[in-house]
Scaffold this active site. Structure first.
Site, PDB file in Angstrom:
ATOM      1  N   LYS A 239      48.358 -17.692  49.268  1.00 29.43           N
ATOM      2  CA  LYS A 239      49.424 -16.691  49.170  1.00 29.43           C
ATOM      3  C   LYS A 239      50.682 -17.323  48.551  1.00 29.43           C
ATOM      4  O   LYS A 239      50.769 -18.550  48.412  1.00 29.43           O
ATOM      5  CB  LYS A 239      49.701 -16.116  50.564  1.00 29.43           C
ATOM      6  CG  LYS A 239      48.508 -15.315  51.131  1.00 29.43           C
ATOM      7  CD  LYS A 239      48.865 -14.692  52.477  1.00 29.43           C
ATOM      8  CE  LYS A 239      47.715 -13.868  53.025  1.00 29.43           C
ATOM      9  NZ  LYS A 239      48.071 -13.229  54.323  1.00 29.43           N
TER      10      LYS A 239
ATOM     11  N   TYR B  56      45.133  -4.488  50.128  1.00 29.42           N
ATOM     12  CA  TYR B  56      45.477  -4.350  51.548  1.00 29.42           C
ATOM     13  C   TYR B  56      45.386  -2.901  52.029  1.00 29.42           C
ATOM     14  O   TYR B  56      46.021  -2.546  53.021  1.00 29.42           O
ATOM     15  CB  TYR B  56      46.875  -4.923  51.801  1.00 29.42           C
ATOM     16  CG  TYR B  56      46.894  -6.437  51.916  1.00 29.42           C
ATOM     17  CD1 TYR B  56      46.073  -7.113  52.827  1.00 29.42           C
ATOM     18  CD2 TYR B  56      47.761  -7.199  51.143  1.00 29.42           C
ATOM     19  CE1 TYR B  56      46.099  -8.494  52.944  1.00 29.42           C
ATOM     20  CE2 TYR B  56      47.799  -8.591  51.253  1.00 29.42           C
ATOM     21  CZ  TYR B  56      46.962  -9.224  52.166  1.00 29.42           C
ATOM     22  OH  TYR B  56      47.003 -10.601  52.289  1.00 29.42           O
TER      23      TYR B  56
ATOM     24  N   ASN C 188      51.398 -16.549  56.200  1.00 29.98           N
ATOM     25  CA  ASN C 188      50.339 -17.350  56.824  1.00 29.98           C
ATOM     26  C   ASN C 188      49.425 -18.035  55.802  1.00 29.98           C
ATOM     27  O   ASN C 188      48.259 -18.307  56.066  1.00 29.98           O
ATOM     28  CB  ASN C 188      49.564 -16.519  57.851  1.00 29.98           C
ATOM     29  CG  ASN C 188      48.908 -15.287  57.233  1.00 29.98           C
ATOM     30  OD1 ASN C 188      48.946 -15.103  56.014  1.00 29.98           O
ATOM     31  ND2 ASN C 188      48.284 -14.482  58.052  1.00 29.98           N
TER      32      ASN C 188
ATOM     33  N   HIS D 205      44.611 -16.083  52.400  1.00 27.80           N
ATOM     34  CA  HIS D 205      43.790 -14.890  52.660  1.00 27.80           C
ATOM     35  C   HIS D 205      42.319 -15.257  52.491  1.00 27.80           C
ATOM     36  O   HIS D 205      41.971 -16.015  51.583  1.00 27.80           O
ATOM     37  CB  HIS D 205      44.124 -13.757  51.680  1.00 27.80           C
ATOM     38  CG  HIS D 205      43.122 -12.639  51.738  1.00 27.80           C
ATOM     39  ND1 HIS D 205      43.228 -11.622  52.662  1.00 27.80           N
ATOM     40  CD2 HIS D 205      41.968 -12.416  51.059  1.00 27.80           C
ATOM     41  CE1 HIS D 205      42.182 -10.815  52.517  1.00 27.80           C
ATOM     42  NE2 HIS D 205      41.403 -11.274  51.552  1.00 27.80           N
TER      43      HIS D 205
ATOM     44  N   GLU E 286      36.743  -7.315  47.361  1.00 23.69           N
ATOM     45  CA  GLU E 286      37.902  -8.107  46.930  1.00 23.69           C
ATOM     46  C   GLU E 286      37.581  -8.948  45.692  1.00 23.69           C
ATOM     47  O   GLU E 286      38.418  -9.081  44.805  1.00 23.69           O
ATOM     48  CB  GLU E 286      38.377  -8.980  48.100  1.00 23.69           C
ATOM     49  CG  GLU E 286      38.960  -8.126  49.230  1.00 23.69           C
ATOM     50  CD  GLU E 286      39.178  -8.880  50.534  1.00 23.69           C
ATOM     51  OE1 GLU E 286      38.895 -10.095  50.598  1.00 23.69           O
ATOM     52  OE2 GLU E 286      39.627  -8.229  51.501  1.00 23.69           O
TER      53      GLU E 286
HETATM   54  P1  DAT Z   1      43.840 -11.644  58.100  1.00 26.53           P
HETATM   55  O1  DAT Z   1      44.740 -12.060  56.957  1.00 26.53           O
HETATM   56  O2  DAT Z   1      43.649 -12.753  59.097  1.00 26.53           O
HETATM   57  O3  DAT Z   1      42.545 -11.021  57.645  1.00 26.53           O
HETATM   58  P2  DAT Z   1      44.727  -8.949  58.738  1.00 26.53           P
HETATM   59  O4  DAT Z   1      43.723  -8.462  57.746  1.00 26.53           O
HETATM   60  O5  DAT Z   1      44.709  -8.337  60.106  1.00 26.53           O
HETATM   61  O6  DAT Z   1      44.650 -10.531  58.922  1.00 26.53           O
HETATM   62  O7  DAT Z   1      46.200  -8.735  58.155  1.00 26.53           O
HETATM   63  C1  DAT Z   1      46.460  -8.966  56.793  1.00 26.53           C
HETATM   64  C2  DAT Z   1      47.779  -9.686  56.672  1.00 26.53           C
HETATM   65  O8  DAT Z   1      48.835  -8.841  57.132  1.00 26.53           O
HETATM   66  C3  DAT Z   1      47.905 -10.950  57.517  1.00 26.53           C
HETATM   67  O9  DAT Z   1      47.339 -12.078  56.882  1.00 26.53           O
HETATM   68  C4  DAT Z   1      49.393 -11.072  57.678  1.00 26.53           C
HETATM   69  C5  DAT Z   1      49.860  -9.630  57.737  1.00 26.53           C
HETATM   70  N1  DAT Z   1      50.028  -9.184  59.132  1.00 26.53           N
HETATM   71  C6  DAT Z   1      49.045  -8.946  60.024  1.00 26.53           C
HETATM   72  N2  DAT Z   1      49.549  -8.565  61.206  1.00 26.53           N
HETATM   73  C7  DAT Z   1      50.901  -8.574  61.027  1.00 26.53           C
HETATM   74  C8  DAT Z   1      52.008  -8.273  61.885  1.00 26.53           C
HETATM   75  N3  DAT Z   1      51.828  -7.884  63.148  1.00 26.53           N
HETATM   76  N4  DAT Z   1      53.261  -8.408  61.367  1.00 26.53           N
HETATM   77  C9  DAT Z   1      53.454  -8.792  60.097  1.00 26.53           C
HETATM   78  N5  DAT Z   1      52.462  -9.088  59.240  1.00 26.53           N
HETATM   79  C10 DAT Z   1      51.207  -8.972  59.706  1.00 26.53           C
HETATM   80 MG    MG Z   2      42.141  -9.236  56.723  1.00 25.21          MG
END
Ligand code: DAT
Ligand code: MG
Length: 147
Positions: free
Chosen positions: A9, A49, A112, A115, A126
């Site tokens: 990212k 997303y 974080n 991805h 994707e």
């Molecule tokens: P991952 O990236 O582990 O697959 P995800 O698909 O649930 O996680 O979410 C996609 C991204 O969205 C994640 O990497 C960071 C952001 N995100 C997730 N939960 C969040 C939150 N509560 N507040 C802010 N950003 C968040």
């Molecule tokens: Mg995800």
């Protein structure tokens, strides 16, 4: 062979973690099939997303992922989708175990570092969003019989 979509990212690119992350996947024994540095157009970010479009953090997520270049990759190997998720660690770096990418390099959930696809369906979806079929290089590494 199984494939997954992995992306460093914008925070990971800015913090010079591209090499570190590529190194971890290489040392693990996976094979790089494609990789490129790119800026994500807003429409592609929203599509990528899409599953989160009704979440309160969606706007912030799209603006973050389009805020600077990302390094998009396809990695290949047995069980690579699930293993990559383990190597990444929990979504929230505060909960990610030390030794994982997010556990070692991340602090907050919104930035974080990495991805990775979470299922075969999302991997296919994707990969097709970010790469053409002809971008995926098929080759055999001579070390593969030892991995
Ligand atoms: P991952 O990236 O582990 O697959 P995800 O698909 O649930 O996680 O979410 C996609 C991204 O969205 C994640 O990497 C960071 C952001 N995100 C997730 N939960 C969040 C939150 N509560 N507040 C802010 N950003 C968040
Ligand atoms: Mg995800």
């Amino acid at each position: 062979m199984e494939k997954t979509f992995i992306m460093v990212k914008p925070d990971g690119v800015q913090r010079n973690l591209v090499g570190e992350i590529v190194h971890r996947f290489e040392r693990k024994g996976f094979t790089l099939a494609a990789g490129k540095l790119m800026s994500i157009p807003k429409e592609l970010a929203e599509e990528h997303y899409g599953e989160h479009k009704d979440k309160p953090f969606f706007g912030e997520l799209v603006s973050f992922i389009t805020s600077g270049p990302v390094f998009a990759m396809v990695w290949e190997g047995e069980g690579v989708i699930g293993t990559a998720r383990k190597m990444m660690g929990a979504t929230n770096p505060a909960e990610a175990e030390p030794g994982t990418i997010r556990g070692d390099f991340g602090v907050q959930v919104s930035m974080n570092v990495i991805h990775g696809s979470d299922s075969p369906e999302s991997a296919n979806r994707e990969i097709a969003l970010f790469f053409n079929e002809s971008d995926l290089i098929q080759y055999k590494k001579s070390v593969s019989e030892w991995v």
